[in-house]
Motif scaffolding. Structure first.
Motif, short mmCIF file in Angstrom:
data_model
loop_
_atom_site.label_atom_id
_atom_site.label_comp_id
_atom_site.label_asym_id
_atom_site.label_seq_id
_atom_site.Cartn_x
_atom_site.Cartn_y
_atom_site.Cartn_z
N ALA A 5 0.81 -1.21 0.00
CA ALA A 5 0.00 0.00 0.00
C ALA A 5 0.84 1.26 0.00
CB ALA A 5 -0.93 0.01 1.21
N GLY A 6 2.04 1.22 0.56
CA GLY A 6 2.86 2.41 0.63
C GLY A 6 3.66 2.69 -0.61
N MET A 7 3.63 1.77 -1.58
CA MET A 7 4.40 1.97 -2.80
C MET A 7 3.61 2.82 -3.78
SD MET A 7 5.90 -1.88 -3.36
CE MET A 7 6.80 -1.35 -4.84
N LEU A 8 4.36 3.61 -4.59
CA LEU A 8 3.69 4.44 -5.58
C LEU A 8 3.03 3.56 -6.64
CD1 LEU A 8 3.12 7.26 -6.60
CD2 LEU A 8 5.26 7.19 -7.86
N LEU A 9 3.70 2.47 -7.00
CA LEU A 9 3.12 1.52 -7.92
C LEU A 9 3.34 0.13 -7.37
CD1 LEU A 9 1.71 1.12 -10.67
CD2 LEU A 9 3.97 0.73 -11.64
N GLY A 10 2.27 -0.60 -7.12
CA GLY A 10 2.39 -1.90 -6.51
C GLY A 10 2.95 -2.96 -7.45
N ASN B 154 8.66 3.13 -19.62
CA ASN B 154 7.44 2.55 -19.03
C ASN B 154 7.43 2.70 -17.52
OD1 ASN B 154 8.27 0.44 -21.46
ND2 ASN B 154 6.14 1.04 -21.50
N HIS B 155 8.54 2.33 -16.88
CA HIS B 155 8.61 2.42 -15.42
C HIS B 155 8.42 3.85 -14.95
CE1 HIS B 155 9.72 -1.59 -13.85
NE2 HIS B 155 10.17 -1.80 -15.08
N ALA B 156 9.06 4.79 -15.62
CA ALA B 156 9.00 6.19 -15.18
C ALA B 156 7.59 6.75 -15.27
CB ALA B 156 9.96 7.04 -16.01
N VAL B 157 6.91 6.49 -16.39
CA VAL B 157 5.57 7.07 -16.52
C VAL B 157 4.57 6.36 -15.62
CG1 VAL B 157 6.02 7.90 -18.86
CG2 VAL B 157 4.98 5.65 -18.55
N LEU B 158 4.75 5.04 -15.41
CA LEU B 158 3.85 4.33 -14.51
C LEU B 158 4.00 4.83 -13.07
CD1 LEU B 158 4.11 0.68 -15.86
CD2 LEU B 158 2.04 2.07 -15.76
N HIS B 159 5.19 5.19 -12.68
CA HIS B 159 5.41 5.66 -11.31
C HIS B 159 5.04 7.13 -11.11
CE1 HIS B 159 7.34 2.35 -9.16
NE2 HIS B 159 7.91 2.00 -10.30
N HIS B 160 5.18 7.95 -12.15
CA HIS B 160 5.11 9.39 -11.93
C HIS B 160 4.05 10.12 -12.75
CE1 HIS B 160 8.75 9.01 -9.59
NE2 HIS B 160 9.39 8.47 -10.62
N SER B 161 3.30 9.43 -13.59
CA SER B 161 2.34 10.14 -14.44
C SER B 161 1.25 10.82 -13.61
CB SER B 161 1.69 9.17 -15.42
OG SER B 161 0.69 9.83 -16.18
N PRO B 162 0.87 12.04 -14.00
CA PRO B 162 -0.22 12.74 -13.31
C PRO B 162 -1.60 12.26 -13.75
CG PRO B 162 0.62 14.09 -15.09
CD PRO B 162 1.50 12.87 -15.04
N CYS B 163 -1.65 11.42 -14.79
CA CYS B 163 -2.93 10.95 -15.31
C CYS B 163 -2.86 9.43 -15.50
CB CYS B 163 -3.26 11.63 -16.63
SG CYS B 163 -2.17 11.15 -18.00
N PRO B 164 -3.98 8.77 -15.75
CA PRO B 164 -3.95 7.33 -16.02
C PRO B 164 -3.01 7.00 -17.18
CG PRO B 164 -6.21 8.04 -15.62
CD PRO B 164 -5.38 9.30 -15.70
N VAL B 165 -2.35 5.84 -17.07
CA VAL B 165 -1.41 5.40 -18.10
C VAL B 165 -1.89 4.09 -18.69
CG1 VAL B 165 0.97 4.66 -18.58
CG2 VAL B 165 0.54 6.50 -16.93
N ALA C 202 4.13 16.42 -21.21
CA ALA C 202 2.99 16.49 -22.13
C ALA C 202 1.71 15.99 -21.47
CB ALA C 202 3.27 15.67 -23.38
N ALA C 203 1.84 15.08 -20.50
CA ALA C 203 0.67 14.47 -19.87
C ALA C 203 0.07 15.31 -18.76
CB ALA C 203 1.04 13.09 -19.32
N GLU C 204 0.63 16.44 -18.46
CA GLU C 204 0.16 17.27 -17.34
C GLU C 204 -1.32 17.60 -17.45
OE1 GLU C 204 1.23 18.33 -14.48
OE2 GLU C 204 3.13 17.30 -14.65
N THR C 205 -1.82 17.82 -18.65
CA THR C 205 -3.24 18.17 -18.81
C THR C 205 -4.00 17.10 -19.61
OG1 THR C 205 -2.76 19.47 -20.81
CG2 THR C 205 -2.75 20.64 -18.70
N VAL D 277 -0.62 7.18 -23.21
CA VAL D 277 -0.49 5.84 -23.80
C VAL D 277 0.96 5.60 -24.20
CG1 VAL D 277 -1.29 4.28 -25.62
CG2 VAL D 277 -2.84 6.01 -24.70
N VAL D 278 1.49 4.44 -23.79
CA VAL D 278 2.84 4.03 -24.17
C VAL D 278 2.79 2.57 -24.62
CG1 VAL D 278 4.05 5.64 -22.65
CG2 VAL D 278 3.39 3.39 -21.78
N GLY D 279 3.78 2.18 -25.40
CA GLY D 279 3.85 0.81 -25.87
C GLY D 279 4.83 -0.02 -25.06
N ALA D 280 4.73 -1.34 -25.19
CA ALA D 280 5.67 -2.26 -24.55
C ALA D 280 5.98 -3.36 -25.53
CB ALA D 280 5.07 -2.83 -23.27
#
Length: 307
Positions: free
Chosen positions: A116-121, A287-298, A261-264, A269-272
């Motif tokens: 629960a304390g992790m930014l991304l589980g 992928n890791h960076a945006v999943l951890h830090h994105s201000p919007c759904p990824v 770019a994702a601020e607003t 969307v990113v690929g894998a």
């Protein structure tokens, strides 16, 4: 075949946000919603109600959890067809299996208990790396800047032609009657930064022009695919569903460019890339960076996804 939107719930605040997002997605796309709770019973931490019905208390707790989630959807989105299911197994394994018959899988970025304390589980990371359909991860925190309605951002890689992530992003923008911002990040090679300083201006212009030309080629091909899709589905040519596509070419690390770019945005969307190894998809640093830090759904879209 109308594949459902699948959402994983675990009773946490994060999973409630994911549930609400998934319900809105199902309503907008007119797809059914499938609510799934998967857990190995022994992982419930101290939540063991006493019952006399011969059913494990943890199972009753799980059934109550999904029933409450189903009722929440029926109250918020009565037009959505929703079913709920409890699966007594590892959450990642269950959701990966669900991804074979889903349009997308949604979950929150924070879980309950030890993660629960992790930014991304760990469930979110593992699922994003193994899912057979797009995975949407809902951030735990509210964005600092209000999102522009219908705005979708997609990262454009070095690959030739539109990637599955780009096609998925266009469809998302169309379903929202919004706009798509295609972002192409570029960087000068390290050896150019360390040599020939007087040629820096010329090199800068060359790399930027190459990035702009590549983005233009990808979007031209994307527009051709979209025109063919509309023709094949016989959509009414009245302008509805038409997506305005914006181009953005920026110098810098891809994850930094995308996060800015994702601020607003309503969705990033990113690929894998699919790996031949047992671990499924390769989630790189972007992928890791945006999943951890994105201000919007990824949304993480496998490169093998057919839509």
């Amino acid at each position: 075949m109308r594949l459902p939107v699948v959402v994983g719930v675990d009773g946490s605040d994060g999973s409630l946000r994911a549930l609400d997002w998934a319900a809105a997605e199902a309503a907008r796309t007119r797809l059914p919603l499938r609510v799934v709770h998967a857990s190995l019973w022994e992982h419930y931490e101290g939540l063991r109600p006493t019952v006399d019905a011969g059913v494990p208390g943890e199972q009753l707790l799980a059934e109550h959890l999904v029933a409450s989630a189903r009722d929440r959807v029926r109250d918020l989105r009565p037009e959505v067809s929703v079913v709920a299911d409890v699966q007594p197994e590892d959450p990642v394994a269950a959701l990966v299996r669900e991804s074979h018959e889903a349009s997308l899988v949604v979950l929150g970025s924070r879980g309950r208990g030890r993660i629960a304390g992790m930014l991304l589980g760990s469930v979110g990371l593992a699922l994003a790396g193994r899912s057979h359909c797009p995975v949407v991860v809902i951030p735990a925190r509210q964005p600092g800047t209000p999102a522009s309605p219908g705005r979708v951002v997609v990262g454009i890689s070095d690959a030739a032609g539109p990637s599955p992530a780009t096609v998925f992003a266009l469809a998302q923008a169309a379903s929202r009657q919004g706009e798509l911002t295609a972002v192409r990040a570029w960087r000068r090679p390290a050896h150019e930064l360390l040599s020939h300083p007087p040629l820096g201006g010329s090199s800068f212009s060359t790399h930027r022009r190459q990035a702009e030309e590549h983005l233009g080629e990808v979007l031209k091909a994307l527009e051709t695919l979209e025109a063919r899709r509309k023709r094949d589905t016989q959509e009414v040519q009245d302008g509805s569903g038409t997506v305005v596509i914006h181009r953005s070419v920026a110098q810098g690390p891809a994850h930094e460019v995308l996060l800015e770019a994702a601020e607003t945005a309503e969705l990033l969307v990113v690929g894998a890339r699919r790996s031949s190894g047992w671990h499924g998809l390769q989630l790189g640093t972007v992928n890791h960076a945006v999943l951890h830090h994105s201000p919007c759904p990824v949304a993480v879209v496998p490169d093998t996804y057919q839509g």
